[in-house]
Scaffold this motif. Structure first.
Motif: not given
Length: 562
Positions: A393-410
């Protein structure tokens, strides 16, 4: 074509790789099975990115991983170093004993026998398996693997090309003894091993039409770190424009010692400094304990079994690299969204004013269902950092994130659409008020979940359903459910370029300074025995200092004032 060549160096790296290739093999089988779930038959993944087509001398078509695997002599168990498809004689150079004219003492051990799983593969290929006994055999196979895996080939269902499997000839040693940087320092350059390994890599690279990158896994807990560093240095000279994604992986077993010695600390510092200097993106993976982490919320993980922990890391590796093999589609595609190549990911995570090449990898397996009021928070809060020594839970307003989600269920039995996943992720970031939103949030989505192949370990708890859904009540009394109970799993992974990785960097920089460089340092004899002079160590320390200052500008100011 956007080919990727994979390299696996060391025992645990090959454990992770074995699970990874089992996932790919399962995807290939499901895609061609008319009775499988349609979501696997139309996954829109280009498997040619990872695989090569060929044929045997008998003209039989083959489809094998574009892979170079390096390990100690004798590490392949019952598998031949020539693989299982080609019946060619070995072309590797002879051991040095063939040039010795004195007395030779031969010690020969009994060949290992195939376990039930490998026997079943052999029988299936010989077309003598009996369908009637299949269910019983599968139960026996799962039980056999959960109790008896000793090496990574014990549970590998893939076929490998003869150029893929390389054993370090003339180096007979237990992996427990091959346990620090100094032991592996000259292994690559001795006895033509480096030349032979590079020839194998060259075989796969030169047949690529347009290679997009090299995915390099190394077990960096011991001597293989030095082997990998020398290999990477050679690659940097030969493949200047090919980006390397480097995953350093460690099993919980390699981190069991309650207190690290001076040698361990120096190994970590030098290993990281050397490895990180030859790649575009460095991702450390390996918690001291998976059992005590958030990753074990719905899983039963034994830290003492590499077969189990490597499965979790392999699932994250599979998910995080899916965007590299997504078929380019229109923006309104219902199956996948936002493909990218290796270079695009590297630029995304390292090119926004920070030249930070060290990324954090988070994972959620199984990923939560996107149902009801929980969707706003659980998608992010369920992610567990697989990178060690990071700040939560660090605060870093310069952070960059790339997420990948497979097979999510509703919901428990309904697959989510790509648009629904995007909306859920947007809502998650909007509701995550405990820390600042990253500067950039990239999202890739595939409706195809992670398939669970038969040799996957029985690590699922009794709140995990057949499609990996989280159940409201236990589905059975058993706390260990495997591939016969769970057929697929939704997975979420996230790369992060963030100041949360500072403790990882600062620890290594501090140990290098205190134990290896300062006059009278406790580890001066250790690094000298490893062949490192003081000037070389100071250069390493300077490079680590630059990494720290990229993420923490105040560090540079305080260093200047000192």
């Amino acid at each position: 074509m956007r080919e990727i060549v994979t390299i696996q160096v060391g025992e645990f790296a090959n454990f992770v790789g074995s699970h990874f290739w089992n996932f790919q093999d399962e995807l290939l089988g499901l895609a061609s099975d008319p009775e499988s779930d349609p979501i696997f038959r139309s996954h829109n993944l280009d498997m040619d990115v990872l695989y090569r087509s060929g044929e045997t001398l008998q003209g039989v078509a083959t489809y094998t991983p574009r892979l170079v695997s390096v390990n100690l002599k004798g590490s392949l168990g019952t598998m031949s170093s020539r693989g299982t498809l080609y019946n060619e004689g070995s072309s590797s150079r002879s051991d040095s004993s063939t040039t010795w004219f004195g007395d030779v003492d031969t010690q020969r051990s009994e060949p290992r026998k195939r376990n039930l799983f490998l026997q079943s593969l052999y029988e299936e290929e010989q077309k003598v398996g009996k369908e009637k006994a299949k269910e019983i055999e599968d139960k026996d196979i799962v039980g056999c693997l959960d109790e008896g895996v000793e090496c990574w080939t014990d549970f590998s269902k893939s076929h490998y090309h003869p150029q893929s499997l390389y054993e370090l000839n003339g180096l007979w040693m237990d992996s427990q003894d091959f346990n620090n940087y100094g032991i592996g320092k000259d292994v690559f350059s001795e006895a033509s091993r480096g030349e032979e390994i590079c020839d194998r890599l060259r075989f796969f690279v030169e047949e690529c039409d347009h290679i997009q990158g090299i995915k390099f896994l190394v077990d960096d807990s011991g001597g293989f770190s030095a082997v990998a560093a020398d290999f990477l240095e050679n690659m940097a000279d030969e493949y200047t424009n090919v980006p390397v994604l480097l995953y350093s992986v460690r099993s919980p077993m390699s981190q069991m010692s309650p207190k690290k010695t001076v040698t361990n600390k120096l190994h970590d510092a030098i290993s990281f400094s050397r490895l990180s200097s030859f790649c575009k993106l460095f991702t450390p993976i390996g918690l001291p304990s998976l059992t005590g982490s958030k990753a074990s919320k719905f899983l039963n993980l034994g830290d003492e079994k590499p077969y189990r922990s490597s499965a979790v890391y392999a699932a994250a590796l599979h998910s995080s690299t899916i965007p590299f093999r997504m078929q380019p589609t229109s923006s309104d595609s219902s199956e996948v969204s936002n493909s990218m190549d290796v270079n695009t990911l590297v630029q995304l995570l390292t090119g926004r004013g920070r030249q930070n090449i060290v990324s954090i990898l988070d994972s959620a397996m199984p990923a939560p269902t996107l149902a009801g009021k929980q969707l706003e928070n659980t998608l992010l809060t369920s992610l567990q950092a697989l990178t060690p020594e990071v700040t939560e839970d660090v605060e870093d307003d310069q952070a960059v994130e790339s997420m990948c989600i497979l097979g999510a269920l509703r919901s428990e039995d309904k697959e989510a659409l790509v648009s629904e996943v995007k909306n859920a992720v947007d809502a998650s970031y909007e509701q995550a008020t405990t820390k600042g939103k990253p500067l950039i949030c990239n999202l890739s989505v595939s409706r195809c979940p992670l398939p669970v192949p038969l040799p996957f370990p029985s690590i699922f708890g009794n709140l995990v359903g057949r499609k990996g859904e989280i159940l409201s009540s236990p589905v059975s009394d058993s706390l260990f459910r495997g591939s016969l109970d769970v057929h697929s799993i939704p997975v979420a992974t996230r790369w992060r370029s963030s100041s949360a990785v500072l403790p990882f960097l600062e620890t290594r920089m501090g140990n290098l300074e205190k134990l290896g460089i300062q006059w009278g340092a406790m580890g001066s004899d250790v690094v000298r025995a490893w062949g490192f002079g003081r000037e070389e160590l100071q250069e390493m320390r300077e490079n680590l200092s630059k990494m720290v200052s990229e993420l923490n500008p105040q560090f540079l100011e305080s260093s200047d004032s000192d």
